[in-house]
Design a protein around this motif. Sequence first.
Motif, short mmCIF file in Angstrom:
data_model
loop_
_atom_site.label_atom_id
_atom_site.label_comp_id
_atom_site.label_asym_id
_atom_site.label_seq_id
_atom_site.Cartn_x
_atom_site.Cartn_y
_atom_site.Cartn_z
N ASN A 147 34.92 -3.51 -25.12
CA ASN A 147 35.66 -3.53 -23.85
C ASN A 147 35.97 -4.92 -23.35
O ASN A 147 36.93 -5.11 -22.60
N ALA A 148 35.16 -5.92 -23.71
CA ALA A 148 35.33 -7.25 -23.13
C ALA A 148 34.78 -8.32 -24.06
O ALA A 148 33.89 -8.06 -24.88
N VAL A 149 35.30 -9.53 -23.92
CA VAL A 149 34.84 -10.68 -24.68
C VAL A 149 34.90 -11.92 -23.79
O VAL A 149 35.77 -12.03 -22.92
N SER A 150 33.96 -12.83 -23.99
CA SER A 150 33.97 -14.09 -23.26
C SER A 150 33.42 -15.19 -24.16
O SER A 150 32.54 -14.93 -25.00
N SER A 163 30.45 -3.55 -25.26
CA SER A 163 30.98 -2.38 -25.95
C SER A 163 30.54 -1.05 -25.32
O SER A 163 29.59 -0.99 -24.54
N ASP A 164 31.24 0.01 -25.72
CA ASP A 164 30.87 1.36 -25.33
C ASP A 164 29.56 1.82 -25.96
O ASP A 164 29.03 2.87 -25.58
N ASP A 165 29.06 1.06 -26.93
CA ASP A 165 27.78 1.43 -27.54
C ASP A 165 26.59 0.95 -26.71
O ASP A 165 25.44 1.00 -27.17
N ALA A 166 26.86 0.49 -25.48
CA ALA A 166 25.84 0.05 -24.53
C ALA A 166 25.15 -1.25 -24.97
O ALA A 166 24.06 -1.56 -24.48
N GLN A 167 25.79 -2.01 -25.84
CA GLN A 167 25.21 -3.25 -26.31
C GLN A 167 26.13 -4.43 -26.07
O GLN A 167 27.35 -4.28 -25.95
N PHE A 188 27.83 2.48 -21.06
CA PHE A 188 28.91 1.59 -21.47
C PHE A 188 28.82 0.24 -20.77
O PHE A 188 28.61 0.19 -19.55
N VAL A 189 29.02 -0.84 -21.52
CA VAL A 189 29.11 -2.17 -20.91
C VAL A 189 30.60 -2.46 -20.71
O VAL A 189 31.36 -2.54 -21.67
N GLN A 190 31.00 -2.59 -19.45
CA GLN A 190 32.43 -2.68 -19.12
C GLN A 190 32.97 -4.11 -19.14
O GLN A 190 34.13 -4.34 -19.46
N ASP A 191 32.14 -5.08 -18.77
CA ASP A 191 32.66 -6.45 -18.69
C ASP A 191 31.53 -7.44 -18.94
O ASP A 191 30.35 -7.17 -18.66
N ALA A 231 27.58 2.73 -8.45
CA ALA A 231 28.38 3.36 -9.50
C ALA A 231 28.76 2.29 -10.52
O ALA A 231 28.30 1.15 -10.45
N THR A 232 29.63 2.65 -11.45
CA THR A 232 30.00 1.77 -12.55
C THR A 232 30.51 0.41 -12.07
O THR A 232 31.37 0.33 -11.19
N VAL A 233 29.98 -0.65 -12.67
CA VAL A 233 30.48 -2.01 -12.42
C VAL A 233 31.57 -2.26 -13.46
O VAL A 233 31.29 -2.36 -14.65
N MET A 234 32.82 -2.35 -13.00
CA MET A 234 33.96 -2.46 -13.90
C MET A 234 34.33 -3.89 -14.24
O MET A 234 34.97 -4.15 -15.27
N ALA A 235 33.96 -4.85 -13.39
CA ALA A 235 34.38 -6.23 -13.64
C ALA A 235 33.43 -7.22 -12.98
O ALA A 235 32.83 -6.92 -11.94
N CYS A 236 33.30 -8.37 -13.60
CA CYS A 236 32.55 -9.47 -13.01
C CYS A 236 33.28 -10.78 -13.31
O CYS A 236 33.92 -10.91 -14.36
N SER A 237 33.22 -11.73 -12.41
CA SER A 237 33.88 -13.01 -12.61
C SER A 237 33.17 -14.08 -11.80
O SER A 237 32.54 -13.80 -10.77
N TRP A 238 33.30 -15.33 -12.27
CA TRP A 238 32.57 -16.45 -11.68
C TRP A 238 33.48 -17.35 -10.86
O TRP A 238 34.66 -17.53 -11.18
N SER A 239 32.90 -17.93 -9.83
CA SER A 239 33.61 -18.94 -9.05
C SER A 239 33.78 -20.21 -9.90
O SER A 239 33.08 -20.39 -10.91
N THR A 240 34.67 -21.08 -9.51
CA THR A 240 34.96 -22.28 -10.29
C THR A 240 33.77 -23.22 -10.38
O THR A 240 33.65 -23.99 -11.34
#
Length: 591
Positions: A147-150, A163-167, A188-191, A231-240
């Motif tokens: 689902n996500a990459v960083s 990933s959807d495999d919870a890892q 599921f790990v969303q972000d 409930a589900t955490v769909m997104a996370c992001s960092w301040s500058t």
Amino acid sequence: MSFTQGKLCPCNPTTERGVSTKLSATGSKLVYTNGSTVVIRDLADPAGNSTYAGHIQPATVARFSPSGYYCASGDVAGNVRVWDTVGADRILKNEVKTGIKINDLEWDGESKRIIAVGDGKSRMGSVFTFDTGNSAGEIMGHSKPINAVSIRHQRPFRAVTASDDAQIAFFEGAPYKYKKSIKTHTRFVQDVRYAPSGDLFASGGSDGKVFLYDGKTGDVIIELKEGAHSATVMACSWSTDSKSLATSSTDGTVKLWDAETHKIINTWTVGTGIHNQQVGNTWVQEDIVSLSLSGDLSVFDRREAEKPRQILYGAQRPITAFTAALSGTMYAGSYDGRVVSFSDNGAESVKGDGPSSQVTALAAVENKVISTSFDDCVREIDLGTGAFTLMSVGTNGQPKDVACDMDGIYVITSRGLECIKEGKVLSKTPVGSTPSSVATSATLIAVGAEDQKVYLFEKGADPKEVGKLESNRGMITALAFSPSGQLLAAGDSTGRIVLYDVENKEVKTSRWTFHTGRISSIAWTQDGKHAASGSLDTNIYIWSVDKPMSNIAIKNAGTRGVSGVAWVSPNIVASAGADGCVRTWEIKFHD
């Protein structure tokens, strides 16, 4: 005659329930996708808004390179296109075919390598150099879609995938090689996102949990439990400055966390309904932008404790109806039933009990706008309040088009012409063939039909047919009387527009034939000397009555077709289209 492009009122991001939507930003510019269009939205200067239409398939994610000179965007067919963000040409630098449905992608800190992840048959990710497309590692360690990459932007380079495999898979690079799996989440790990400093990264998942990790080793530091999402955490992001973390959840809240103390700083509640589920977020300079399932973008000031500083509205689906009021305010109705107004003050979603399905037509008169939709209703928008009124009139069939003036509202359905006044149906008049478009003047109602004819009716309590115009060669798809009512422009499915002299029922000119697709809309200038037309061929033409062969061609005015045109001032024409965007064009008349 000539033209210059004016402002762009962009569409809002495409969303899907239960799916995290990826947003990206650089400086004051926000980038996201809608259909096959990539939108760059400048929150500080709307004049900096722009779109990229290079994808054929629906685009899923777009991210700026750290340098800011390039943007990489991926689509459902696995294509990653890297293009230049400097200049209006949007030059394509490279296109890489990954073989996966792309859910997310990320640049490394040197703006050289890209990791794209998603869902594929033989693999879930790809690592390559943006300019050559050569492999720069391998993505493995997951058994389900990613689902996500960083990527950590400092050396030593690191990368993480969720990933959807919870890892969460942890990689060392470059080239990027699988190091270990992190099993902190139970669903599921969303972000997953690295802090700009590279010291930490964070993850959010469907179990409602948020974790912080060491950026170099991938070791778990702590779970943020105090005031956690429900409930589900769909997104996370960092301040500058890497000191604050923002998270968005389907519980309708956005939370701000202190990365040093691991305490919650603030919680904003957007709403409790399904449409208020938060499915994406990012930081734009010092502001947090969070995306609702409805497509609305809420802008939060970290110092404001209660509500969004601003909400950015726009169409989320293709625009299917368009008009402009006398004040210059534009109204766009879309495939999902939403109506949005656009003015100098920005965009606003029209409130009230509006359509529940596709808006088929909009027409403005005096202080109101009339809408028709596939739920077989005619509704009224009060321009003073900017909301739907209580007037709702059912039609005897699915409405296809509407015209209105001070005498009444004229709606065509598959069964004929209906005249409505003061919330009541006054008459139902059959037409010689299945109607497809309608227009009105001071004395006449013109109804275009599938038999390639225009039927003229005299206004009254019970309209009477007074003639036919029969020079078109395709189904009549757009009609517009000139302001004086002396001329009628009839556009058809072949892309041809015939200009009729109404009184004499003669063809004034049949030379307006440069469109190559179905005519969707025609609008006249106030002086009746020029008309604008929009078409499925994505183009707009400005025609001259006095010089029929003189025209302005605005090519590629709307990706996937122009669905509506309207004059908002004597020399500015606006257009709307299937890409959900509204654009304006300044016309310079020389004749």
